[in-house]
Design an enzyme around this catalytic site. Structure first.
Site, PDB file in Angstrom:
ATOM      1  N   ASP A 277      30.873  75.860  72.625  1.00 40.27           N
ATOM      2  CA  ASP A 277      29.774  76.788  73.426  1.00 40.27           C
ATOM      3  C   ASP A 277      29.521  78.000  72.797  1.00 40.27           C
ATOM      4  OD1 ASP A 277      29.611  74.783  75.120  1.00 40.27           O
ATOM      5  OD2 ASP A 277      30.553  75.823  76.900  1.00 40.27           O
TER       6      ASP A 277
ATOM      7  N   ASN B 126      25.608  84.175  78.195  1.00 41.59           N
ATOM      8  CA  ASN B 126      26.829  84.020  79.215  1.00 41.59           C
ATOM      9  C   ASN B 126      26.957  85.230  80.219  1.00 41.59           C
ATOM     10  OD1 ASN B 126      27.642  81.208  78.800  1.00 41.59           O
ATOM     11  ND2 ASN B 126      29.407  81.776  78.146  1.00 41.59           N
ATOM     12  N   ASP B 127      27.368  86.289  79.571  1.00 47.60           N
ATOM     13  CA  ASP B 127      27.661  87.498  80.357  1.00 47.60           C
ATOM     14  C   ASP B 127      27.602  88.615  79.543  1.00 47.60           C
ATOM     15  OD1 ASP B 127      30.347  87.211  78.656  1.00 47.60           O
ATOM     16  OD2 ASP B 127      30.899  85.672  80.131  1.00 47.60           O
TER      17      ASP B 127
ATOM     18  N   ASP C 238      40.642  96.325  85.150  1.00 51.76           N
ATOM     19  CA  ASP C 238      40.519  96.027  83.760  1.00 51.76           C
ATOM     20  C   ASP C 238      39.196  95.849  83.307  1.00 51.76           C
ATOM     21  OD1 ASP C 238      43.343  96.446  83.847  1.00 51.76           O
ATOM     22  OD2 ASP C 238      43.797  94.159  83.045  1.00 51.76           O
TER      23      ASP C 238
ATOM     24  N   THR D 197      30.483  79.424  84.319  1.00 54.17           N
ATOM     25  CA  THR D 197      31.472  78.862  84.014  1.00 54.17           C
ATOM     26  C   THR D 197      32.615  79.327  82.771  1.00 54.17           C
ATOM     27  OG1 THR D 197      30.192  77.557  82.640  1.00 54.17           O
ATOM     28  CG2 THR D 197      30.383  76.474  84.815  1.00 54.17           C
ATOM     29  N   GLY D 198      32.241  80.511  82.524  1.00 53.32           N
ATOM     30  CA  GLY D 198      32.959  80.828  81.385  1.00 53.32           C
ATOM     31  C   GLY D 198      33.981  81.875  82.003  1.00 53.32           C
ATOM     32  N   TYR D 199      34.307  82.912  81.072  1.00 51.96           N
ATOM     33  CA  TYR D 199      35.298  84.132  81.501  1.00 51.96           C
ATOM     34  C   TYR D 199      35.113  84.460  83.059  1.00 51.96           C
ATOM     35  CZ  TYR D 199      37.600  88.681  80.795  1.00 51.96           C
ATOM     36  OH  TYR D 199      38.234  89.647  80.590  1.00 51.96           O
TER      37      TYR D 199
ATOM     38  N   SER E  98      37.213  82.058  84.887  1.00 52.31           N
ATOM     39  CA  SER E  98      38.769  82.443  84.866  1.00 52.31           C
ATOM     40  C   SER E  98      39.249  83.505  85.610  1.00 52.31           C
ATOM     41  CB  SER E  98      38.999  82.513  83.338  1.00 52.31           C
ATOM     42  OG  SER E  98      38.525  83.641  82.873  1.00 52.31           O
TER      43      SER E  98
ATOM     44  N   ALA F  71      40.822  91.581  86.928  1.00 53.12           N
ATOM     45  CA  ALA F  71      42.102  92.169  87.431  1.00 53.12           C
ATOM     46  C   ALA F  71      41.699  93.494  88.245  1.00 53.12           C
ATOM     47  CB  ALA F  71      43.089  92.450  86.317  1.00 53.12           C
TER      48      ALA F  71
END
Length: 295
Positions: A75, A148-149, A178, A189-191, A194, A213
């Site tokens: 990706d 993506n972001d 953070d 579906t990426g960072y 998670s 976080a």
């Protein structure tokens, strides 16, 4: 038919699959142009057609008519390819030589089938929204979009930062965290995933705002309309912070006033008729699989 073949690094283990791709393109009578730095790596390793051309970057779209942009990798390779494709509207066919591959959905064992289906028109085109970053200070040059972001993050081991966040000018929240992620459906579906964000279907018309976080445990990801403009003011003990657009990053300070909105153009992905988004997430996330008794 003319295609661009794009990748960043040639790995020895991928040579047989790359050879398979060029053989399939030649067999189907498809003229290939190869990204110039990658072409130098292929010489002496791959048997290339005599007529192979060279692709230098975005400006080549003004002088050549390309039908597809074939990426070899994961990706991340597709994210890098968007900086060359930009607003040209050339669709991307992602061949997965990496690991997970939500975007690069064509597995290497299917290379020959994929090229045959491409030549015969047995595919659909999926439009993917992108993000655009506005700033009061110069940042990221002319490539200020992300597929993506877009993230705002603390640097290194510094303490958490405060991100004052506004939607369409109205105050939403001050995130002690953070960092924060603004993700498209593609990037969900990426960072973002998670960090506890939801999976959003393509073309849902939404973005997701996911804290990284967060200090307050009751702060959760939220889904907002892609018509929204999200603006940020950052403060913290450190002088510098990190801003990323996909895999690209720059250092920013509290003097930067940033806003994120939907980009004026999107990216087009090739979807073979026998592969759907639900197939991809089910396979990649191993949904519905019970491996407890597998040997």
């Amino acid at each position: 038919m003319q295609v661009v073949v794009y990748s960043k690094v040639l790995k020895e283990k991928d040579i047989p699959h790359i050879q398979h791709l060029f053989d399939a393109l030649h067999e189907e009578g498809i003229h290939a142009y190869v990204y110039a730095p990658y072409l130098e790596q292929l010489k002496g390793e791959i048997r290339l057609p005599a007529q192979v051309g060279t692709f230098g970057g975005y400006l080549d779209f003004t002088t050549h008519k390309f039908d597809f942009f074939i990426t070899l990798g994961g990706d991340g390779t597709i994210l890098a390819a968007t900086t060359h494709i930009r607003d040209s509207k050339v669709p991307i066919l992602g061949i997965n030589l990496g690991r997970l591959g939500f975007l690069a959905s064509i597995e290497k064992k299917r290379i020959h089938d994929a090229i045959k289906l491409l030549k015969r028109g047995m595919y659909s085109i999926q439009e993917r929204s992108m993000l655009y970053l506005e700033s009061n200070l110069p940042i990221f040059g002319e490539i200020r979009f992300a597929l993506n972001d877009i993230t705002l993050l603390k640097r290194d081991t510094s303490s958490m930062i405060t991100i004052h966040t506004f939607i369409n000018g109205a105050y939403l929240n001050s995130y002690w965290a953070d960092g924060i992620i603004v993700a498209t459906p593609t990037g969900s579906t990426g960072y973002s995933l998670s960090c506890g964000g939801p999976i959003i279907f393509p073309n849902s018309g939404n973005f997701v705002l996911t804290p990284v976080a967060p200090h307050n445990l009751n702060v959760r990801p939220i889904v907002i309309s892609e018509t929204s403009v999200i603006s940020f003011e950052i403060e913290g003990r450190a002088e510098n912070f990190l801003c990323t657009l996909d895999s690209r990053f720059e250092t920013i300070t509290a003097a930067h006033q940033l806003a994120v909105r939907k980009n004026d153009f999107g990216i087009r992905l090739v979807q073979l008729h026998d592969v759907s988004f639900m197939d991809t997430i089910r396979q990649k996330l191993a949904w519905g699989s019970d491996t407890r008794n597998d040997e």
